[in-house]
Structure formats: C-alpha cells, structure tokens
Design an enzyme around this catalytic site. Structure first.
Site, PDB file in Angstrom:
ATOM      1  N   HIS A 162      -6.569  12.922 -33.390  1.00 23.97           N
ATOM      2  CA  HIS A 162      -5.323  12.096 -33.546  1.00 23.97           C
ATOM      3  C   HIS A 162      -4.748  11.373 -32.563  1.00 23.97           C
ATOM      4  CE1 HIS A 162      -3.192  15.926 -32.172  1.00 23.97           C
ATOM      5  NE2 HIS A 162      -2.271  14.903 -31.703  1.00 23.97           N
ATOM      6  N   ASP A 221     -10.306  17.636 -35.804  1.00 27.43           N
ATOM      7  CA  ASP A 221      -9.281  17.128 -35.117  1.00 27.43           C
ATOM      8  C   ASP A 221      -9.988  17.185 -33.514  1.00 27.43           C
ATOM      9  OD1 ASP A 221      -7.275  15.611 -34.109  1.00 27.43           O
ATOM     10  OD2 ASP A 221      -5.771  17.102 -34.019  1.00 27.43           O
ATOM     11  N   SER A 275      -1.428  17.173 -26.680  1.00 24.12           N
ATOM     12  CA  SER A 275      -2.572  17.122 -27.591  1.00 24.12           C
ATOM     13  C   SER A 275      -4.048  16.793 -26.951  1.00 24.12           C
ATOM     14  CB  SER A 275      -2.120  16.068 -28.590  1.00 24.12           C
ATOM     15  OG  SER A 275      -1.152  16.467 -29.478  1.00 24.12           O
TER      16      SER A 275
END
Length: 397
Positions: free
Chosen positions: A235, A264, A343
């Site tokens: 992402h 992911d 992230s």
C-alpha cells in the site's frame, strides 16, 4: 452493559418503531422508503468528498459527512413513505391490506437496519473516535447486517470509509471485528537508546511514491533485504509510477519488481543502494518480548518506537483494496504507537534481526499495531532476484 450492547438496543428500538411505521405504510410505501434510503445514502457518499474536503479537522470532517448522509437518507425515506401511503389509500380489500401491512413490516425492518449499517460503516474506520469505533465494531446486530449485505451494497459505504480513514493505513480487520488485545506491560522507553537501533538505522529507508491517478504522494518506510533490494508494504506504492528511496538524505530511484496486495508486501529494486541488508530472525518472538519499530512516521525523521509483543495470531481481514473476500495472514499484534509512515518498516528484536513488517494499526485500540511475521513474508523473498518492473495496481483509496 457495554457500549456495543447499548448500541444494539438502540438499533433494535428504532427497528421496532420502524416496524409500526411499516404496518401503516404497507409494502409499497416501505419499498419506496427502502429505495429512498439507498438513493439518499448513495447521493451522500458521492457528495461528501466534495463537501468535507474543505474541512481540515478530522473530527469535524467525520461528523459533517455523517450529518450529510443522515439528512439525505431521512429525506429519501420520508419521500418514499409519503408516496407509498398515497397508493395504499386506494386498497380497500381488508385481507389484501393485511398482507400489505405484514410485508410492510418486513421491508421497513430491512430499511432501518440497512440505514443504521450504512451510517455505522464509516465509523469503523475513524481513528479520531476510537471509543465510538470500538462500540460500533462490537455491535452484534450490525455485524449480522454486514454478513447479510450483498457485495454490491458494501461498495456504497466503502468509498466514504476510505475518505474518513484518517490513519493513512488500510483496514486490517473486517468492519465489525474487534481487535484482539492481549494485555502486556508498557513498552520500555529505554529501548530507543539501545545500540541496536543505531546499528540498524542505515538499513531502514524512507520511501516516497507518486500516484498521479489519485493525485497522491505516498510515504512510508522500507528496509534493505539484500543488495539493491528493499522490502516495504504494497500500500506504500499502490497506484504509483514513480518511487524514490531515501537512504539518509540521499535519494535513489527505485523500481517495483514484486507487488502482492493480498499479503501487503512489495519489493523494490534500488541500484547502487549502499546500506547492508538486515537479517530475518529464525525464531518467532514470544508474548511480552521487547521489540522496536523502526520507521519514518508522518514522512518525517527516522524514529525508533519502543514496542512489546502482544501475541502471534492468524488474522483474517481484507486486502489493501478492501476486497470482501478476506485473506488470512500470520501476524504479530504489538503494543506500540504505530503511525502513518511507519508502514513497511521492520520490527526488530534486541539482536537487530527482523521479526516482521509493520503494516497497520488498530482503529479501536490506540496502543495496538499489526506486523506481518517473518514467516508470512518469507515467501516473498523468492522474488528478490526479479528485475522486471511490475504493475502497482490501483490506488488504495
């Protein structure tokens, strides 16, 4: 009683009142009411991004969007009921009116439960209101409605949920699933000064991606996994066509050579990247273990965040695009403050080895983050040797 139970009682009470209204309005009135609710909700979701985009405060944005949708839903429902009652007045046969009323009760129950669900869905992604999000996520009534809702209907609130997701992180759990939280001690603040942090910092890089299709600049973290290769979250580069990796203050052009939106995880090829690779831990971490999140929260400076392992679990939830078909991943839940920008960063043990990849934070618990385990991302390491660019799919929101 819990807030979720009070919410369920409130929803059922409104549904009971709606059933009385359905008896009076009849089948056609209730069906028109249902159509009005859907049209009102759809109009609200389409209009909300244009209206609330002018509001900077996340909390004000949330309530402005919900008020707009609620107003349009009410207008749609009332218009449907008024039209339906006008038609019902022409029915004179008592048995037919009885059947019409019974059907009206059923339809009106569906109308109210659907309206409550449509309004509740965006709240499940509101990090600004964690207590409210927790209450909604724990609702058994709304969870059953969510299970029964067809796929096409779920796309209506999905757009608004993405707009109001102020965390910058994709949803990890299903909308009405509560975060599993195992109590552990607070993280040790002294960990930020552990020598292992300084030793691993050069191998933790900042990532900036340009996604022109959705007019976004995406920022996140990655870490070197082999010479000229960086691992991050999918992402972080979703929908991008230009990716830059920053090692220290020096920029390096990067190419996405592996992209897996289900797990992911993405792998970047970064020619001439100087930092050495980090090593994955051979053994999983245990509950209560001291660990450290390394990243660039908010796209700012390098930050080491003390953390503690809550537990290792098999977690079922949506992929980065919120696909209704859930994916199951091996995940650590950790006690830590995980922010946008973390992230793709590594979770390391006190030996400097990588335990996993940070990929999300709980909406309903501000002190819980989610980390893909080393075992979960191990399959991605087979793609280290890839050299050809791959597509990065659509934007996440």
């Amino acid at each position: 009683m819990t807030p979720s139970q009070w919410l369920d009682i409130a929803v059922l009470a409104v549904a009971f009142i709606a059933a009385i209204s359905g008896w009076r309005a009849g089948a056609l009135g209730s069906m028109l009411s249902f159509g009005g609710v859907l049209l009102g909700a759809t109009a609200g979701v389409l209009l909300a991004p244009h209206i609330v985009s002018q509001i900077s405060a996340p909390r004000a944005k949330l309530f402005a969007a919900l008020f707009l949708i609620l107003a349009l839903v009410v207008v749609g429902e009332v218009a449907g009921v008024v039209l339906g009652r006008a038609v019902r007045g022409a029915i004179r046969n008592r048995p037919i009116r009885l059947i019409d009323s019974v059907i009206g009760v059923g339809v009106q129950l569906v109308v109210v439960l659907t309206a409550a669900w449509l309004l509740a869905m965006p709240l499940t992604q509101s990090k600004e209101q964690p207590e409210l999000a927790a209450a909604v996520k724990g609702s058994r009534v709304l969870a059953r409605v969510n299970e029964a809702a067809p796929t096409w209907l779920k796309t209506v609130p999905k757009r608004l949920s993405a707009l109001l997701n102020t965390s910058g992180l994709p949803a990890v759990l299903e909308p009405f699933s509560r975060t599993p939280v195992i109590p552990v001690a607070s993280p040790d603040p002294a960990l930020v000064n552990n020598p292992v942090v300084a030793a691993t910092e050069p191998s933790v890089v900042k990532i900036r991606s340009l996604a022109p299709r959705c007019q976004k600049v995406l920022e996140g973290t990655g870490f070197v996994i082999s010479p000229d290769r960086v691992m991050t979250n999918a992402h972080v580069v979703a929908g991008s066509n230009n990716v830059t990796v920053y090692a220290g203050d020096k920029p390096f052009e990067a190419t996405v050579v592996s992209y897996d939106p289900s797990v992911d995880v993405a792998i970047l090829a970064v020619p001439h990247l100087p930092p050495p690779p980090l090593v994955f831990a051979a053994e999983p971490a245990k509950t209560g273990a001291d660990v450290v999140v390394l990243g660039y929260p908010g796209g700012g400076n390098f930050t080491a965040t003390p953390a503690r392992i809550r537990e290792a679990i098999r977690l079922s939830g949506p992929d980065i695009y919120g696909d209704p078909e859930p994916v199951t991943r091996d995940v650590y839940t950790i006690r830590a403050d995980v922010e946008q920008g973390d992230s793709g960063g590594p979770l390391i043990d006190l030996n400097g080895q990588v335990l996993g990849v940070v990929f999300g934070a709980a909406i309903d618990d501000a002190e819980t983050g989610f980390v893909l385990t080393a075992g979960e991302v191990a399959g991605q390491l087979a793609k280290i040797g890839a050299t050809q660019p791959v597509g990065t799919g659509a934007c996440v929101s």
